[in-house]
Scaffold this motif. Structure first.
Motif, PDB file in Angstrom:
ATOM      1  N   ARG A  81       0.835  -1.213   0.000  1.00 21.08           N
ATOM      2  CA  ARG A  81       0.000   0.000   0.000  1.00 21.08           C
ATOM      3  C   ARG A  81       0.862   1.252   0.000  1.00 21.08           C
ATOM      4  NH1 ARG A  81      -4.166   0.026   4.503  1.00 21.08           N
ATOM      5  NH2 ARG A  81      -4.253   2.171   3.810  1.00 21.08           N
ATOM      6  N   PHE A  82       1.960   1.231   0.787  1.00 25.86           N
ATOM      7  CA  PHE A  82       2.874   2.374   0.784  1.00 25.86           C
ATOM      8  C   PHE A  82       3.486   2.564  -0.601  1.00 25.86           C
ATOM      9  CE2 PHE A  82       7.340   3.647   0.888  1.00 25.86           C
ATOM     10  CZ  PHE A  82       7.196   4.961   1.304  1.00 25.86           C
ATOM     11  N   LEU A  83       3.954   1.482  -1.216  1.00 28.71           N
ATOM     12  CA  LEU A  83       4.564   1.586  -2.542  1.00 28.71           C
ATOM     13  C   LEU A  83       3.565   2.089  -3.576  1.00 28.71           C
ATOM     14  CD1 LEU A  83       6.642  -1.721  -2.653  1.00 28.71           C
ATOM     15  CD2 LEU A  83       7.518   0.606  -2.426  1.00 28.71           C
ATOM     16  N   ARG A  84       2.332   1.591  -3.498  1.00 30.94           N
ATOM     17  CA  ARG A  84       1.311   2.000  -4.459  1.00 30.94           C
ATOM     18  C   ARG A  84       0.962   3.479  -4.314  1.00 30.94           C
ATOM     19  NH1 ARG A  84      -3.758  -0.955  -3.364  1.00 30.94           N
ATOM     20  NH2 ARG A  84      -4.199   0.864  -2.103  1.00 30.94           N
ATOM     21  N   LYS A  85       0.795   3.917  -3.055  1.00 34.72           N
ATOM     22  CA  LYS A  85       0.401   5.306  -2.838  1.00 34.72           C
ATOM     23  C   LYS A  85       1.531   6.294  -3.129  1.00 34.72           C
ATOM     24  CE  LYS A  85      -3.281   4.482   0.434  1.00 34.72           C
ATOM     25  NZ  LYS A  85      -3.857   4.796   1.731  1.00 34.72           N
ATOM     26  N   SER A  86       2.762   5.867  -2.957  1.00 37.55           N
ATOM     27  CA  SER A  86       3.884   6.785  -3.159  1.00 37.55           C
ATOM     28  C   SER A  86       4.502   6.662  -4.547  1.00 37.55           C
ATOM     29  CB  SER A  86       4.959   6.529  -2.100  1.00 37.55           C
ATOM     30  OG  SER A  86       5.482   5.227  -2.223  1.00 37.55           O
ATOM     31  N   HIS A  87       3.949   5.837  -5.407  1.00 32.74           N
ATOM     32  CA  HIS A  87       4.551   5.575  -6.712  1.00 32.74           C
ATOM     33  C   HIS A  87       4.661   6.845  -7.563  1.00 32.74           C
ATOM     34  CE1 HIS A  87       5.876   2.656  -9.719  1.00 32.74           C
ATOM     35  NE2 HIS A  87       5.209   3.362 -10.616  1.00 32.74           N
ATOM     36  N   ARG A  88       3.619   7.606  -7.628  1.00 36.24           N
ATOM     37  CA  ARG A  88       3.620   8.826  -8.452  1.00 36.24           C
ATOM     38  C   ARG A  88       4.608   9.852  -7.910  1.00 36.24           C
ATOM     39  NH1 ARG A  88      -2.150  10.440  -9.622  1.00 36.24           N
ATOM     40  NH2 ARG A  88      -1.974   8.557 -10.838  1.00 36.24           N
ATOM     41  N   VAL A  89       4.588  10.043  -6.587  1.00 38.62           N
ATOM     42  CA  VAL A  89       5.501  11.022  -5.966  1.00 38.62           C
ATOM     43  C   VAL A  89       6.947  10.568  -6.126  1.00 38.62           C
ATOM     44  CG1 VAL A  89       6.150  12.083  -3.775  1.00 38.62           C
ATOM     45  CG2 VAL A  89       3.746  11.816  -4.348  1.00 38.62           C
ATOM     46  N   LEU A  90       7.198   9.282  -5.917  1.00 46.46           N
ATOM     47  CA  LEU A  90       8.552   8.756  -6.075  1.00 46.46           C
ATOM     48  C   LEU A  90       9.033   8.882  -7.519  1.00 46.46           C
ATOM     49  CD1 LEU A  90       8.708   5.515  -3.906  1.00 46.46           C
ATOM     50  CD2 LEU A  90      10.184   7.510  -3.733  1.00 46.46           C
ATOM     51  N   GLY A  91       8.139   8.691  -8.474  1.00 45.42           N
ATOM     52  CA  GLY A  91       8.507   8.843  -9.879  1.00 45.42           C
ATOM     53  C   GLY A  91       8.932  10.263 -10.203  1.00 45.42           C
ATOM     54  N   ILE A  92       8.158  11.226  -9.730  1.00 48.37           N
ATOM     55  CA  ILE A  92       8.504  12.633  -9.971  1.00 48.37           C
ATOM     56  C   ILE A  92       9.787  13.000  -9.241  1.00 48.37           C
ATOM     57  CG2 ILE A  92       7.734  15.011  -9.577  1.00 48.37           C
ATOM     58  CD1 ILE A  92       4.851  13.928 -10.065  1.00 48.37           C
ATOM     59  N   LEU A  93       9.938  12.528  -8.008  1.00 52.13           N
ATOM     60  CA  LEU A  93      11.164  12.774  -7.246  1.00 52.13           C
ATOM     61  C   LEU A  93      12.373  12.164  -7.952  1.00 52.13           C
ATOM     62  CD1 LEU A  93      12.445  13.870  -4.613  1.00 52.13           C
ATOM     63  CD2 LEU A  93      12.022  11.622  -3.616  1.00 52.13           C
ATOM     64  N   THR A  94      12.203  10.985  -8.530  1.00 57.76           N
ATOM     65  CA  THR A  94      13.293  10.343  -9.265  1.00 57.76           C
ATOM     66  C   THR A  94      13.702  11.163 -10.473  1.00 57.76           C
ATOM     67  OG1 THR A  94      12.506   8.182  -8.544  1.00 57.76           O
ATOM     68  CG2 THR A  94      13.994   8.218 -10.422  1.00 57.76           C
ATOM     69  N   ILE A  95      12.739  11.709 -11.187  1.00 56.83           N
ATOM     70  CA  ILE A  95      13.053  12.543 -12.355  1.00 56.83           C
ATOM     71  C   ILE A  95      13.818  13.785 -11.921  1.00 56.83           C
ATOM     72  CG2 ILE A  95      12.037  14.011 -14.142  1.00 56.83           C
ATOM     73  CD1 ILE A  95       9.837  11.872 -14.426  1.00 56.83           C
ATOM     74  N   ILE A  96      13.386  14.429 -10.853  1.00 53.32           N
ATOM     75  CA  ILE A  96      14.058  15.642 -10.369  1.00 53.32           C
ATOM     76  C   ILE A  96      15.480  15.324  -9.908  1.00 53.32           C
ATOM     77  CG2 ILE A  96      14.035  17.401  -8.557  1.00 53.32           C
ATOM     78  CD1 ILE A  96      10.926  17.248  -8.736  1.00 53.32           C
ATOM     79  N   LEU A  97      15.628  14.269  -9.104  1.00 56.69           N
ATOM     80  CA  LEU A  97      16.961  13.910  -8.604  1.00 56.69           C
ATOM     81  C   LEU A  97      17.888  13.467  -9.730  1.00 56.69           C
ATOM     82  CD1 LEU A  97      16.078  11.967  -5.319  1.00 56.69           C
ATOM     83  CD2 LEU A  97      16.957  14.300  -5.532  1.00 56.69           C
ATOM     84  N   THR A  98      17.339  12.752 -10.708  1.00 58.21           N
ATOM     85  CA  THR A  98      18.152  12.330 -11.849  1.00 58.21           C
ATOM     86  C   THR A  98      18.592  13.528 -12.670  1.00 58.21           C
ATOM     87  OG1 THR A  98      16.941  10.248 -11.914  1.00 58.21           O
ATOM     88  CG2 THR A  98      18.233  10.804 -13.848  1.00 58.21           C
TER      89      THR A  98
END
Length: 127
Positions: A45-62
Protein backbone atom coordinates in the motif's frame (compact mmCIF):
# COMPACT_ATOMS: atom_id res chain seq x y z
CA UNK A 1 32.97 15.77 -7.43
CA UNK A 2 30.77 17.55 -4.95
CA UNK A 3 29.20 15.94 -1.91
CA UNK A 4 25.74 16.42 -3.44
CA UNK A 5 26.79 14.55 -6.57
CA UNK A 6 28.17 11.74 -4.43
CA UNK A 7 24.89 11.28 -2.56
CA UNK A 8 22.39 11.94 -5.40
CA UNK A 9 23.06 8.64 -7.23
CA UNK A 10 22.29 6.72 -4.04
CA UNK A 11 18.98 8.52 -3.57
CA UNK A 12 18.09 7.99 -7.24
CA UNK A 13 18.91 4.30 -6.93
CA UNK A 14 16.82 3.99 -3.77
CA UNK A 15 13.86 5.67 -5.47
CA UNK A 16 14.14 3.42 -8.54
CA UNK A 17 14.35 0.31 -6.36
CA UNK A 18 11.21 1.38 -4.49
CA UNK A 19 9.44 2.15 -7.76
CA UNK A 20 10.43 -1.22 -9.18
CA UNK A 21 9.18 -3.15 -6.17
CA UNK A 22 5.57 -2.13 -6.81
CA UNK A 23 4.76 -4.94 -9.27
CA UNK A 24 6.50 -7.91 -7.58
CA UNK A 25 5.19 -6.98 -4.13
CA UNK A 26 1.66 -6.72 -5.54
CA UNK A 27 1.99 -10.17 -7.11
CA UNK A 28 3.31 -11.56 -3.82
CA UNK A 29 0.43 -10.02 -1.86
CA UNK A 30 -2.14 -11.43 -4.27
CA UNK A 31 -0.86 -14.93 -3.56
CA UNK A 32 0.30 -14.82 0.06
CA UNK A 33 -1.41 -12.01 2.00
CA UNK A 34 -4.68 -13.25 3.47
CA UNK A 35 -5.47 -10.05 5.38
CA UNK A 36 -4.92 -6.36 4.91
CA UNK A 37 -3.15 -6.27 8.29
CA UNK A 38 -0.23 -8.28 6.89
CA UNK A 39 3.06 -6.35 6.88
CA UNK A 40 3.64 -7.18 3.19
CA UNK A 41 0.28 -5.72 2.27
CA UNK A 42 1.03 -2.55 4.22
CA UNK A 43 4.33 -2.28 2.37
CA UNK A 44 2.52 -2.70 -0.92
CA UNK A 45 0.00 0.00 0.00
CA UNK A 46 2.87 2.37 0.78
CA UNK A 47 4.56 1.59 -2.54
CA UNK A 48 1.31 2.00 -4.46
CA UNK A 49 0.40 5.31 -2.84
CA UNK A 50 3.88 6.78 -3.16
CA UNK A 51 4.55 5.58 -6.71
CA UNK A 52 3.62 8.83 -8.45
CA UNK A 53 5.50 11.02 -5.97
CA UNK A 54 8.55 8.76 -6.08
CA UNK A 55 8.51 8.84 -9.88
CA UNK A 56 8.50 12.63 -9.97
CA UNK A 57 11.16 12.77 -7.25
CA UNK A 58 13.29 10.34 -9.27
CA UNK A 59 13.05 12.54 -12.35
CA UNK A 60 14.06 15.64 -10.37
CA UNK A 61 16.96 13.91 -8.60
CA UNK A 62 18.15 12.33 -11.85
CA UNK A 63 18.07 15.71 -13.58
CA UNK A 64 20.15 17.22 -10.77
CA UNK A 65 22.57 14.31 -10.96
CA UNK A 66 22.93 14.85 -14.73
CA UNK A 67 23.60 18.55 -14.28
CA UNK A 68 26.22 18.06 -11.57
CA UNK A 69 28.05 15.12 -13.14
CA UNK A 70 31.36 15.54 -14.83
CA UNK A 71 32.02 14.22 -18.29
CA UNK A 72 32.70 10.63 -17.27
CA UNK A 73 32.69 7.53 -19.45
CA UNK A 74 29.12 6.62 -18.47
CA UNK A 75 27.65 9.99 -19.35
CA UNK A 76 26.06 8.91 -22.66
CA UNK A 77 24.34 5.85 -21.22
CA UNK A 78 23.27 8.02 -18.27
CA UNK A 79 21.53 10.37 -20.68
CA UNK A 80 19.82 7.41 -22.33
CA UNK A 81 18.65 6.24 -18.89
CA UNK A 82 17.24 9.70 -18.17
CA UNK A 83 15.42 9.75 -21.52
CA UNK A 84 13.90 6.34 -20.78
CA UNK A 85 12.75 7.68 -17.40
CA UNK A 86 11.16 10.70 -19.10
CA UNK A 87 9.51 8.44 -21.67
CA UNK A 88 8.01 6.36 -18.86
CA UNK A 89 6.58 9.54 -17.36
CA UNK A 90 5.16 10.70 -20.70
CA UNK A 91 3.56 7.29 -21.26
CA UNK A 92 2.00 7.57 -17.81
CA UNK A 93 0.53 10.95 -18.74
CA UNK A 94 -1.15 9.44 -21.83
CA UNK A 95 -2.30 6.23 -20.13
CA UNK A 96 -6.00 6.99 -20.66
CA UNK A 97 -5.63 7.26 -24.43
CA UNK A 98 -3.39 4.17 -24.67
CA UNK A 99 -5.82 1.94 -22.71
CA UNK A 100 -4.09 -1.24 -21.45
CA UNK A 101 -1.07 -0.94 -23.73
CA UNK A 102 0.52 1.72 -21.56
CA UNK A 103 1.22 -0.57 -18.59
CA UNK A 104 2.92 -3.18 -20.78
CA UNK A 105 5.09 -0.50 -22.36
CA UNK A 106 5.74 1.04 -18.93
CA UNK A 107 6.98 -2.30 -17.56
CA UNK A 108 9.13 -3.01 -20.62
CA UNK A 109 10.73 0.40 -20.28
CA UNK A 110 11.32 -0.28 -16.58
CA UNK A 111 13.34 -3.38 -17.48
CA UNK A 112 15.24 -1.41 -20.13
CA UNK A 113 15.86 1.34 -17.57
CA UNK A 114 17.40 -1.17 -15.16
CA UNK A 115 19.67 -2.51 -17.92
CA UNK A 116 20.89 0.98 -18.82
CA UNK A 117 21.38 1.91 -15.15
CA UNK A 118 23.49 -1.20 -14.55
CA UNK A 119 25.59 -0.44 -17.64
CA UNK A 120 25.90 3.18 -16.49
CA UNK A 121 27.13 2.14 -13.03
CA UNK A 122 29.58 -0.40 -14.45
CA UNK A 123 30.97 2.18 -16.86
CA UNK A 124 31.39 4.78 -14.12
CA UNK A 125 33.01 2.41 -11.62
CA UNK A 126 35.30 0.31 -13.80
CA UNK A 127 36.19 2.57 -16.70
Amino acid sequence: MTFLNMILPWFVTLCIVLLSLNYPVRKYCQRHCPASRDISYKGYRFLRKSHRVLGILTIILTFLHCRLSSAGPGMNIGKISFLILLLMFIIHLFRNTMKKKWIILHRMLAVLLWVTIIVHIVQEVWM
